[in-house]
Structures are given as structure tokens and as C-alpha cells.
Design a protein around this motif. Structure first.
Motif, PDB file in Angstrom:
ATOM      1  N   VAL A 146       0.754  -1.170  -0.098  1.00  0.00           N
ATOM      2  CA  VAL A 146      -0.016   0.274  -0.104  1.00  0.00           C
ATOM      3  C   VAL A 146       0.807   1.071   0.060  1.00  0.00           C
ATOM      4  N   LYS A 147       0.762   2.179  -0.988  1.00  0.00           N
ATOM      5  CA  LYS A 147       1.534   3.259  -1.039  1.00  0.00           C
ATOM      6  C   LYS A 147       1.014   4.285  -0.109  1.00  0.00           C
ATOM      7  N   ASP A 148       1.845   5.076   0.391  1.00  0.00           N
ATOM      8  CA  ASP A 148       1.554   6.303   1.228  1.00  0.00           C
ATOM      9  C   ASP A 148       0.922   7.312   0.285  1.00  0.00           C
ATOM     10  N   ARG A 149       1.347   7.561  -0.833  1.00  0.00           N
ATOM     11  CA  ARG A 149       0.984   8.636  -1.928  1.00  0.00           C
ATOM     12  C   ARG A 149       0.669   7.814  -3.201  1.00  0.00           C
ATOM     13  N   PRO A 150      -0.500   7.228  -3.546  1.00  0.00           N
ATOM     14  CA  PRO A 150      -0.778   6.253  -4.566  1.00  0.00           C
ATOM     15  C   PRO A 150      -0.395   6.731  -5.933  1.00  0.00           C
ATOM     16  N   ASP A 151      -0.149   8.065  -6.226  1.00  0.00           N
ATOM     17  CA  ASP A 151       0.019   8.486  -7.627  1.00  0.00           C
ATOM     18  C   ASP A 151       1.559   8.802  -7.925  1.00  0.00           C
ATOM     19  N   ASP A 152       2.146   8.477  -6.691  1.00  0.00           N
ATOM     20  CA  ASP A 152       3.862   9.060  -6.805  1.00  0.00           C
ATOM     21  C   ASP A 152       4.584   7.879  -6.665  1.00  0.00           C
ATOM     22  N   PRO A 153       5.350   7.574  -8.015  1.00  0.00           N
ATOM     23  CA  PRO A 153       6.251   6.488  -8.212  1.00  0.00           C
ATOM     24  C   PRO A 153       7.242   6.537  -7.193  1.00  0.00           C
ATOM     25  N   ALA A 154       7.610   7.434  -6.477  1.00  0.00           N
ATOM     26  CA  ALA A 154       8.777   7.625  -5.556  1.00  0.00           C
ATOM     27  C   ALA A 154       8.351   7.330  -4.093  1.00  0.00           C
ATOM     28  N   SER A 155       7.013   7.277  -3.895  1.00  0.00           N
ATOM     29  CA  SER A 155       6.283   7.129  -2.732  1.00  0.00           C
ATOM     30  C   SER A 155       6.898   5.779  -1.792  1.00  0.00           C
ATOM     31  N   GLY A 156       6.716   6.310  -0.552  1.00  0.00           N
ATOM     32  CA  GLY A 156       6.942   5.022   0.517  1.00  0.00           C
ATOM     33  C   GLY A 156       5.815   4.211   0.458  1.00  0.00           C
ATOM     34  N   TRP A 157       5.981   3.082   0.957  1.00  0.00           N
ATOM     35  CA  TRP A 157       4.710   2.120   0.983  1.00  0.00           C
ATOM     36  C   TRP A 157       5.093   1.201   2.322  1.00  0.00           C
ATOM     37  N   HIS A 158       3.957   0.709   2.780  1.00  0.00           N
ATOM     38  CA  HIS A 158       4.003  -0.634   3.604  1.00  0.00           C
ATOM     39  C   HIS A 158       3.446  -1.540   3.177  1.00  0.00           C
ATOM     40  N   TRP A 159       3.525  -2.792   3.807  1.00  0.00           N
ATOM     41  CA  TRP A 159       2.663  -4.037   3.330  1.00  0.00           C
ATOM     42  C   TRP A 159       1.698  -4.351   4.471  1.00  0.00           C
ATOM     43  N   GLU A 160       0.536  -4.935   4.137  1.00  0.00           N
ATOM     44  CA  GLU A 160      -0.432  -5.293   4.992  1.00  0.00           C
ATOM     45  C   GLU A 160      -1.024  -6.699   4.823  1.00  0.00           C
ATOM     46  N   PRO A 161      -0.964  -7.577   5.763  1.00  0.00           N
ATOM     47  CA  PRO A 161      -1.425  -8.932   5.707  1.00  0.00           C
ATOM     48  C   PRO A 161      -2.715  -9.353   4.765  1.00  0.00           C
ATOM     49  N   LYS A 162      -2.782 -10.162   3.961  1.00  0.00           N
ATOM     50  CA  LYS A 162      -4.144 -10.664   3.105  1.00  0.00           C
ATOM     51  C   LYS A 162      -4.526 -11.813   4.041  1.00  0.00           C
ATOM     52  N   GLU A 163      -5.591 -12.130   3.694  1.00  0.00           N
ATOM     53  CA  GLU A 163      -6.299 -13.498   4.128  1.00  0.00           C
ATOM     54  C   GLU A 163      -5.251 -14.667   4.305  1.00  0.00           C
ATOM     55  N   ALA A 164      -4.572 -14.842   3.089  1.00  0.00           N
ATOM     56  CA  ALA A 164      -3.709 -15.802   2.795  1.00  0.00           C
ATOM     57  C   ALA A 164      -2.610 -15.883   3.913  1.00  0.00           C
ATOM     58  N   PHE A 165      -2.106 -14.638   4.244  1.00  0.00           N
ATOM     59  CA  PHE A 165      -0.917 -14.711   5.399  1.00  0.00           C
ATOM     60  C   PHE A 165      -1.539 -14.938   6.467  1.00  0.00           C
TER      61      PHE A 165
END
Length: 386
Positions: free
Chosen positions: A349-368
């Protein structure tokens, strides 16, 4: 050593699935193999010995998704403490990235399945990349870490010279156009596989393996562990068991080096082509059709496969993959939710969705969460229903 962009998993899968490529081009039938011996496969009932996940290292497509040692260290801790895996398949290219990640995993007490996959590079560079990585793996092993070394992945597409073409795309095109002599291709594949195995043996003295596609013809006498990237779909568990049994005929432990699917309805039935739902000609790229996101579908498929793997007492199974940072999730925007085309068990999940250089983090899916429950049960020895 010459630096080269790593080949994306989607590029490989495109070649594998196009027009039934593997089945149509590669000769079928069992490879010659030694019978019996100390590597003999265990009985066909029991538990999966090692539970893991694939963690891909690479340069990344944008500055925001470039490899980060700090992020990697947090991810490896999550693999151990949140996913409850006991094994991490460290794969990709770049000796520094591979070895730093393997060292972190070993320090955290995880079993390391180390698999360098430098592609679209001269043969000597691929073998040198393997040798450097293998020497590091041997150092870890000598210091008490649990390490298995895979010499690579599906060489017939990754390594120039086996199939005509300088890039994976050119090789795919030549295969589709029938510009390949399958006998000559298999001969070149056998030659390079033997050479890679010899390099691996020369620097690493633990268990050696290779990650093959399901229809590849491999002389498994060269290796201690049979490694298969597995993306089949069947409605019944018994059908998976029947198909997987044929990989046990060499009398050696079997590791499923990749298994997984994407998070939308119908994805498991694509048999490895689940990623092919994005129109990259659009700006920004769009999901094709009216697909329905379903993390439950992804989770259920992984559990079905784990049931089959456990019933066969396999050596290891590594879910593909921990995260795909270049396929971000866009909540509330299904047309641009590229995570639907990802095999990741987490969503980027991007912190700024439309910025290619944006930072991001991950969140677990149901599979996780489903894998974490199963892996935790395996680690603590609690029984789980099939």
C-alpha cells in the motif's frame, strides 16, 4: 561481474503458460535417476517437514520499491514472528542483496533456501554469481546455519544460449514461432544444468537443488533435493496428490519451491497465469475485465495445496511470495488495484498512490493469516484438520 536487471516472475510465467509452452516444447518422461540411497524419499504419509515463503530480492522498478536492507530486516522478522514460517526462500539477483538477506534469516533462526537467479546475462556471469552466492551459503552452513542451495530456476528461459534469443521475451517469441529444435534445446539445457550443479558442488557442501517447472526434464541425479515450482489446479485434493507423486519417483526429498495464486475469483484455475490481468498499455495500467477481488480465494487455494503437500510428507513448501511492492493495492479503486495480479500474501500500500517514489508498507492478506495459523500449528505440533 556485469550487473543485469533481474527477470520479473511475470515474464517467466508468460513464457511457461503461452500456448502450453512447457508441455509442447520440452521432451516429456522421467529423467535418469539413481535408485534408493540416503536421499530416499520418506513414506507417503505424514507431515510437511519445512514451511516457508519466497522472499524476492531485486533492484525494484522505481526508487520507492528499491531494495532496502532496513525493510528486509523487518520483513524477515515478520516471516519468523508473524507468519511463523521456519524457512525462507531467498531468491533474486545481486550477491550483496542475496547474502545480506540470507544472513539475516539465518541469524533469526530460519532455515535458508538460497536461490540466486541472475538472468539475461552471459553464462560465465550467471555461474560466477552462483559461485559467489554458494560460497557465502557454505560459510553460513559451516557456522551452524540450516542452509540449502538451489543453483537456479528454469534455466531454459533464464539463461541465454539454451533457447535462441538475447532476452526472455525473444526466447518466448522464438518458442512460440517454432524456431527451436527441442532436441538441441534439451541438450543445451542438460549441459548448463550439469555445469551449474558442478559449480554448486564445488563451493557448497550441504544439500543442493534446482527449481524446475513441472514439465521440465531434469537429471535429478545431480541434486540432493528435487525442486518444483507448482501451479496446478484441481477440484480435488486427491488429484494434487496423484500429480505430485510422480516427482517422488527419483527416491529423493521433494521441495515445492513455489506455490500460490492471486487474490481474485477464478485465479487458481489460471494455473500460473493469474498475473495476466493487467493492461499495461493503459496509463496508468488497468485491470482487464470485471474481476472480483477475493483474498479468500487465494487463501483457500493455498490451504488446499498445503493439505496435499502434508499428506505426501514433502521436504518443504515455499509459498510464492511474501510481497510484490511493484503491484500496489488501491482500496476502493478496483480498476487500478494491481495487487489483484500479485501472488503476494501481503498487499503493498503506497503512502501516496500516484507518486512513483512514494514510500509504502505492506498489510497481511487473508492468505497470510491462513498460512500463519497453519505454520504456527506445525511449529507447535498441534493437529489441524485436513
Amino acid at each position: 561481474m556485469q550487473r543485469t536487471e533481474g527477470i520479473k516472475r511475470a515474464q517467466f510465467l508468460a513464457g511457461m503458460a503461452s500456448a502450453g509452452l512447457a508441455a509442447a516444447v520440452l521432451p516429456s518422461g522421467p529423467a535418469r535417476a539413481a535408485q534408493g540411497g540416503p536421499g530416499r524419499a520418506p513414506a507417503a504419509h505424514g507431515a510437511l517437514r519445512h514451511h516457508g515463503v519466497v522472499y524476492t530480492v531485486g533492484e525494484g522498478e522505481t526508487p520507492g520499491t528499491a531494495f532496502s536492507a532496513a525493510r528486509m530486516r523487518k520483513d524477515i522478522r515478520a516471516v519468523r514472528d508473524e507468519l511463523h514460517a521456519d524457512t525462507v526462500d531467498v531468491t533474486g539477483d545481486g550477491v550483496e542483496r542475496l547474502t545480506a538477506t540470507a544472513a539475516e534469516a539465518a541469524e533469526r533462526g530460519l532455515r535458508v533456501w538460497l536461490q540466486p537467479t541472475l538472468g539475461d546475462a552471459p553464462e560465465r556471469d550467471i555461474l560466477e554469481h552462483l559461485a559467489e552466492t554458494g560460497r557465502f551459503a557454505e560459510g553460513l552452513r559451516r557456522h551452524g546455519a540450516a542452509v540449502d542451495l538451489s543453483v537456479g530456476c528454469e534455466f531454459w528461459l533464464f539463461v541465454p544460449g539454451i533457447v535462441p534469443g538475447d532476452t526472455v521475451f525473444e526466447r518466448i517469441r522464438n518458442l512460440l514461432d517454432g524456431k527451436v529444435d527441442p532436441v538441441a534445446m534439451q541438450r543445451r539445457l542438460d549441459r548448463f544444468t550439469a555445469k551449474a550443479a558442478a559449480v554448486g558442488r564445488s563451493v557448497f557442501h550441504g544439500r543442493l537443488s534446482y527449481a524446475a517447472a513441472q514439465d521440465d526434464k531434469v537429471d535429478w541425479r545431480l541434486f540432493d533435493i528435487v525442486g518444483i515450482d507448482y501451479y496446478s489446479y484441481f477440484p480435488r485434493r486427491a488429484d494434487y496428490v496423484k500429480e505430485l507423486n510422480r516427482f517422488l519417483r527419483w527416491g529423493k526429498p521433494l521441495a515445492v519451491t513455489e506455490f500460490g495464486t492471486c487474490a481474485y475469483v477464478g485465479a487458481p484455475k489460471t494455473a500460473g497465469m493469474g498475473w495476466d490481468i493487467v493492461d499495461y498499455d493503459k496509463k496508468p495500467p488497468e485491470i482487464k475485465g470485471d474481476l472480483v477481488r477475493s483474498e479468500r480465494t487465494q487463501a483457500a487455494y493455498l490451504m488446499q495445496l498445503l493439505d496435499a503437500f502434508s499428506s505426501l510428507n514433502l521436504y518443504a513448501a515455499m509459498a510464492f511470495e511474501f510481497v510484490t511492492p511493484d503491484a500496489p493495492h488501491r482500496p476502493g479503486d478496483p480498476r487500478h488495484d494491481l495487487d489483484m495480479a500479485s501472488y503476494g500474501i501481503t498487499k503493498a500500500v503506497k503512502d501516496r498512490p500516484d507518486d512513483p517514489a512514494s514510500g509504502w508498507h505492506w498489510e497481511p492478506k487473508e492468505a497470510f493469516h491462513a498460512l500463519a495459523h497453519r505454520y504456527r500449528s506445525a511449529r507447535t505440533g498441534r493437529h489441524h484438520a485436513p
